[in-house]
Motif scaffolding. Structure first.
Motif, PDB file in Angstrom:
ATOM      1  N   THR A 120      16.334  26.601 -35.733  1.00 27.00           N
ATOM      2  CA  THR A 120      16.345  27.317 -37.013  1.00 27.00           C
ATOM      3  C   THR A 120      14.998  27.964 -37.344  1.00 27.00           C
ATOM      4  N   ASN A 121      15.096  29.002 -38.142  1.00 26.10           N
ATOM      5  CA  ASN A 121      13.955  29.802 -38.573  1.00 26.10           C
ATOM      6  C   ASN A 121      13.031  28.986 -39.486  1.00 26.10           C
ATOM      7  N   MET A 122      11.781  29.423 -39.593  1.00 24.98           N
ATOM      8  CA  MET A 122      10.785  28.679 -40.353  1.00 24.98           C
ATOM      9  C   MET A 122       9.566  29.558 -40.593  1.00 24.98           C
ATOM     10  N   ASP A 123       8.683  29.117 -41.483  1.00 26.60           N
ATOM     11  CA  ASP A 123       7.371  29.738 -41.584  1.00 26.60           C
ATOM     12  C   ASP A 123       6.567  29.372 -40.342  1.00 26.60           C
ATOM     13  N   GLU A 124       5.784  30.305 -39.855  1.00 24.39           N
ATOM     14  CA  GLU A 124       5.030  30.116 -38.626  1.00 24.39           C
ATOM     15  C   GLU A 124       4.191  28.832 -38.660  1.00 24.39           C
ATOM     16  N   PHE A 125       4.394  27.992 -37.634  1.00 22.28           N
ATOM     17  CA  PHE A 125       3.719  26.692 -37.531  1.00 22.28           C
ATOM     18  C   PHE A 125       3.883  25.862 -38.808  1.00 22.28           C
ATOM     19  N   ALA A 126       4.967  26.093 -39.532  1.00 21.67           N
ATOM     20  CA  ALA A 126       5.315  25.356 -40.761  1.00 21.67           C
ATOM     21  C   ALA A 126       4.352  25.636 -41.907  1.00 21.67           C
ATOM     22  N   MET A 127       3.668  26.771 -41.854  1.00 23.37           N
ATOM     23  CA  MET A 127       2.681  27.102 -42.883  1.00 23.37           C
ATOM     24  C   MET A 127       3.237  28.168 -43.818  1.00 23.37           C
ATOM     25  N   GLY A 128       3.807  27.702 -44.926  1.00 24.98           N
ATOM     26  CA  GLY A 128       4.363  28.628 -45.899  1.00 24.98           C
ATOM     27  C   GLY A 128       5.450  27.977 -46.718  1.00 24.98           C
ATOM     28  N   GLY A 129       5.783  28.607 -47.832  1.00 28.99           N
ATOM     29  CA  GLY A 129       6.783  28.053 -48.734  1.00 28.99           C
ATOM     30  C   GLY A 129       7.943  28.989 -49.003  1.00 28.99           C
ATOM     31  N   SER A 130       8.114  30.022 -48.171  1.00 27.19           N
ATOM     32  CA  SER A 130       9.179  30.987 -48.447  1.00 27.19           C
ATOM     33  C   SER A 130       9.959  31.404 -47.208  1.00 27.19           C
ATOM     34  N   ASN A 131       9.522  31.029 -46.034  1.00 27.91           N
ATOM     35  CA  ASN A 131      10.081  31.443 -44.746  1.00 27.91           C
ATOM     36  C   ASN A 131       9.853  32.933 -44.468  1.00 27.91           C
ATOM     37  N   ARG A 345      -5.943  34.763 -29.945  1.00 29.00           N
ATOM     38  CA  ARG A 345      -5.689  34.061 -31.209  1.00 29.00           C
ATOM     39  C   ARG A 345      -5.478  35.052 -32.354  1.00 29.00           C
ATOM     40  N   SER A 346      -6.222  36.156 -32.345  1.00 30.52           N
ATOM     41  CA  SER A 346      -6.058  37.160 -33.407  1.00 30.52           C
ATOM     42  C   SER A 346      -4.691  37.814 -33.352  1.00 30.52           C
ATOM     43  N   GLU A 347      -4.208  38.086 -32.134  1.00 30.25           N
ATOM     44  CA  GLU A 347      -2.913  38.750 -31.976  1.00 30.25           C
ATOM     45  C   GLU A 347      -1.749  37.757 -32.020  1.00 30.25           C
ATOM     46  N   GLY A 348      -1.984  36.517 -31.594  1.00 31.25           N
ATOM     47  CA  GLY A 348      -0.902  35.532 -31.487  1.00 31.25           C
ATOM     48  C   GLY A 348      -0.559  34.840 -32.785  1.00 31.25           C
ATOM     49  N   PHE A 349      -1.548  34.658 -33.651  1.00 31.25           N
ATOM     50  CA  PHE A 349      -1.323  33.993 -34.937  1.00 31.25           C
ATOM     51  C   PHE A 349      -1.095  35.012 -36.043  1.00 31.25           C
ATOM     52  N   GLY A 350      -0.248  34.641 -37.020  1.00 28.99           N
ATOM     53  CA  GLY A 350      -0.025  35.470 -38.190  1.00 28.99           C
ATOM     54  C   GLY A 350      -1.117  35.260 -39.229  1.00 28.99           C
ATOM     55  N   GLU A 351      -1.056  36.040 -40.293  1.00 23.41           N
ATOM     56  CA  GLU A 351      -2.110  36.033 -41.305  1.00 23.41           C
ATOM     57  C   GLU A 351      -2.274  34.676 -41.995  1.00 23.41           C
ATOM     58  N   GLU A 352      -1.162  34.048 -42.362  1.00 17.70           N
ATOM     59  CA  GLU A 352      -1.264  32.775 -43.083  1.00 17.70           C
ATOM     60  C   GLU A 352      -1.842  31.683 -42.190  1.00 17.70           C
ATOM     61  N   VAL A 353      -1.449  31.659 -40.934  1.00 17.02           N
ATOM     62  CA  VAL A 353      -1.985  30.656 -40.006  1.00 17.02           C
ATOM     63  C   VAL A 353      -3.485  30.861 -39.838  1.00 17.02           C
ATOM     64  N   GLY A 410       9.536  39.080 -50.874  1.00 19.33           N
ATOM     65  CA  GLY A 410       8.448  40.047 -50.988  1.00 19.33           C
ATOM     66  C   GLY A 410       7.707  40.047 -52.305  1.00 19.33           C
ATOM     67  N   THR A 411       8.049  39.126 -53.224  1.00 16.71           N
ATOM     68  CA  THR A 411       7.425  39.173 -54.556  1.00 16.71           C
ATOM     69  C   THR A 411       6.187  38.289 -54.682  1.00 16.71           C
ATOM     70  N   GLN A 412       6.054  37.276 -53.801  1.00 13.47           N
ATOM     71  CA  GLN A 412       4.911  36.365 -53.939  1.00 13.47           C
ATOM     72  C   GLN A 412       4.077  36.217 -52.677  1.00 13.47           C
ATOM     73  N   ASN A 413       4.588  36.705 -51.536  1.00 12.17           N
ATOM     74  CA  ASN A 413       3.870  36.440 -50.287  1.00 12.17           C
ATOM     75  C   ASN A 413       2.550  37.191 -50.171  1.00 12.17           C
ATOM     76  N   HIS A 414       2.280  38.085 -51.110  1.00 15.41           N
ATOM     77  CA  HIS A 414       0.991  38.782 -51.126  1.00 15.41           C
ATOM     78  C   HIS A 414      -0.068  37.988 -51.889  1.00 15.41           C
ATOM     79  N   ASP A 415       0.336  36.870 -52.513  1.00 15.75           N
ATOM     80  CA  ASP A 415      -0.571  36.085 -53.355  1.00 15.75           C
ATOM     81  C   ASP A 415      -0.587  34.631 -52.862  1.00 15.75           C
ATOM     82  N   PRO A 416      -1.475  34.293 -51.920  1.00 18.00           N
ATOM     83  CA  PRO A 416      -1.485  32.942 -51.348  1.00 18.00           C
ATOM     84  C   PRO A 416      -1.647  31.843 -52.393  1.00 18.00           C
ATOM     85  N   VAL A 417      -2.457  32.072 -53.418  1.00 21.69           N
ATOM     86  CA  VAL A 417      -2.693  31.031 -54.415  1.00 21.69           C
ATOM     87  C   VAL A 417      -1.408  30.704 -55.172  1.00 21.69           C
TER      88      VAL A 417
END
Length: 488
Positions: A120-131, A345-353, A410-417
């Protein structure tokens, strides 16, 4: 034909009586998945050929009448190792990774003749709250596909809620089972730390991570935990303490049970509609004979800050191995070793990771370790003591699972805090290593609300007892989204 509206007990009876075959059940599950996958985005890969072969073998040997989980399909979050099945952690870094071993939790599924149907789908490396941090596609809410599924186990939650599969596994580091369970109106359990082996779980925060089950009902959730919970010598943090049949006291009344309602869980940052829903649920528990009283968990307000220092520090250490040489994606064009590390690492990992790796590396660095990581560990101890003081007088703690409803894609993923603060109700449980469940407690504006029950360490059976008493006297869990044939 679909069978995913039937409980595990019902399916087992049909299988034993040969009114349906394991093959028919598995084929119908894949049909359900494929017919709804475009809408949900719940799956990253399917295990169709092997699953159908396993179903045929079970039909040939006959279904064990004493094994209620035999031939039951189950989906597995994509950060849990599955031999020969892509396990990407929803990251470009591991987009082609096929493990050569199964996680202990998956071995336990196979030992009970369950059928793993996909990842099943997930946030990358389990880092995130919205998938939405998946490198491949977002998972979408089963009730409204313009809303997030929650994270990081969003795919596992929406797969169950949408009727693609009856059962699934997720992982929970700071709320990653309970929050998507709340957003999708299903039952999600984060077991005690050490209850389920972490062997084969791709590590994020090693002192926080825990594998747990999703299901439409409390009993089925407990039945799946019965399968995956075990002591494992390959995981030094795993324990046999309190291992039992987690369904054993489901059905008993809860008269006299003392339930604490922390004032901090209904304070600043909690939606008024969520607060009203939870207060109504508290009154319902009182109508069942429980005693509900207000308490304080004064250090819970520091939970988010403590968590994002500790979890990010552990993540920065755990993710060192993904460097383009030992593991993971390797950039195709480089001229020297340093460039290989940096570009891979720069290309393989996403921004949140990358954000969390940098935060964790900073927290662990010379000159800042005492001010951040050490201090976070000390405050973590205060949070643990808060829980211990409450559990000296109360059986369980009650509160919301999430401070608000599922929000728009798309409404909150631009605001990490803002994203981090959404975990304020679930994070303290992981910091303290406690078990907690999210169960449906009603609807606001057509979207599910989740109620969280927290217990002392190794009290999963007690949590299931209370959750089942609430479920048996309400109808929230019977409601289904339109995608699963409901009228909501």
């Amino acid at each position: 034909m679909t069978f995913n509206h039937k409980t595990i007990d019902d399916l087992h009876d049909l299988l034993v009586k040969k009114e349906i075959s394991a093959l028919e059940l598995t084929q119908a599950t894949f049909e359900d998945i494929k017919s709804r996958e475009e809408a949900t985005g719940a799956f990253l890969s399917l295990n169709e050929e092997e699953a159908l072969a396993a179903a045929r073998r079970l039909d040939e040997q006959g279904i064990d009448a004493t094994n209620v989980m035999a031939a039951i399909p189950v989906a597995v979050k994509d950060n849990i190792s599955t031999k020969g099945i892509l396990t990407t952690a929803a990251s470009k870094m591991l987009e082609n990774y096929e493990p050569i071993f199964d996680a202990t939790a998956v071995e336990n599924l196979y030992a009970k003749d369950m059928i793993v149907i996909g990842k099943t789908n997930m946030d990358e490396f389990a880092m995130g709250g919205s998938n939405e941090n998946s490198a491949f596609k977002p998972a979408k809410n089963a009730w409204d596909q313009t809303k997030v599924a929650g994270g990081s186990s969003g795919g596992s939650a929406t797969a169950v809620a949408s009727g693609q599969v009856r059962l699934s596994l997720g992982s929970d580091t700071g709320g990653s089972i309970r929050q998507p369970a709340a957003f999708n109106g299903v039952v999600g359990m984060k077991p005690s730390y050490g209850r389920v082996s972490r062997y084969g779980l791709i590590a994020f925060g090693s002192s926080l991570d825990q594998i747990g089950p999703f299901a439409p009902t409390v009993k089925e959730n407990a039945q799946l935990l019965n399968v995956i919970a075990s002591h494992d010598k390959r995981d030094a943090t795993s324990t046999a303490k309190g291992l039992s049949d987690f369904t054993a006291i489901i059905g008993r009344d809860i008269k006299g049970m003392k339930i604490a309602l922390p004032k901090e869980y209904l304070g600043e940052g909690i939606s008024p509609a969520i607060k009203e829903n939870i207060l109504t649920a508290a009154k319902h528990f009182e109508s069942l004979g429980a005693i509900v009283e207000e308490v304080s968990l004064p250090h819970s307000k520091y939970g988010v800050a403590v968590y994002y220092i500790i979890a990010s520090s552990e993540a920065s250490s755990n993710l060192q191995r993904f460097d383009g040489i030992r593991y993971g994606y390797r950039t195709p064009e480089v001229t020297n070793l340093e460039e290989l590390y940096v570009k891979s690492r720069s290309e393989g990992f996403g921004e949140e990771v990358k954000r969390r790796i940098m935060l964790g590396t900073f927290s662990l660095s010379a000159g800042y370790y005492d001010a951040y990581f050490k201090k976070a560990g000390q405050v973590r101890t205060l949070i643990i003591r808060d829980f211990e003081q409450v559990f000296a007088d109360y059986d369980l703690i009650l509160g919301p699972t999430a401070p608000d409803l599922a929000y728009g894609l798309g409404t909150q993923n631009h605001d990490p805090v803002a994203m981090y603060l959404a975990d304020l109700l679930t994070i303290p449980v992981n910091l303290a290593g406690l078990p907690a469940i999210s169960i449906p407690s009603g609807f606001v504006d057509g979207l599910p609300v989740g109620l969280q029950l927290i217990g002392p360490k190794y009290s999963e059976a007690l949590i299931y007892q209370a959750a089942a008493a609430f479920e048996a006297t309400t109808d929230h869990h019977t409601k289904q989204p339109v995608i699963f044939g409901g009228d909501a």
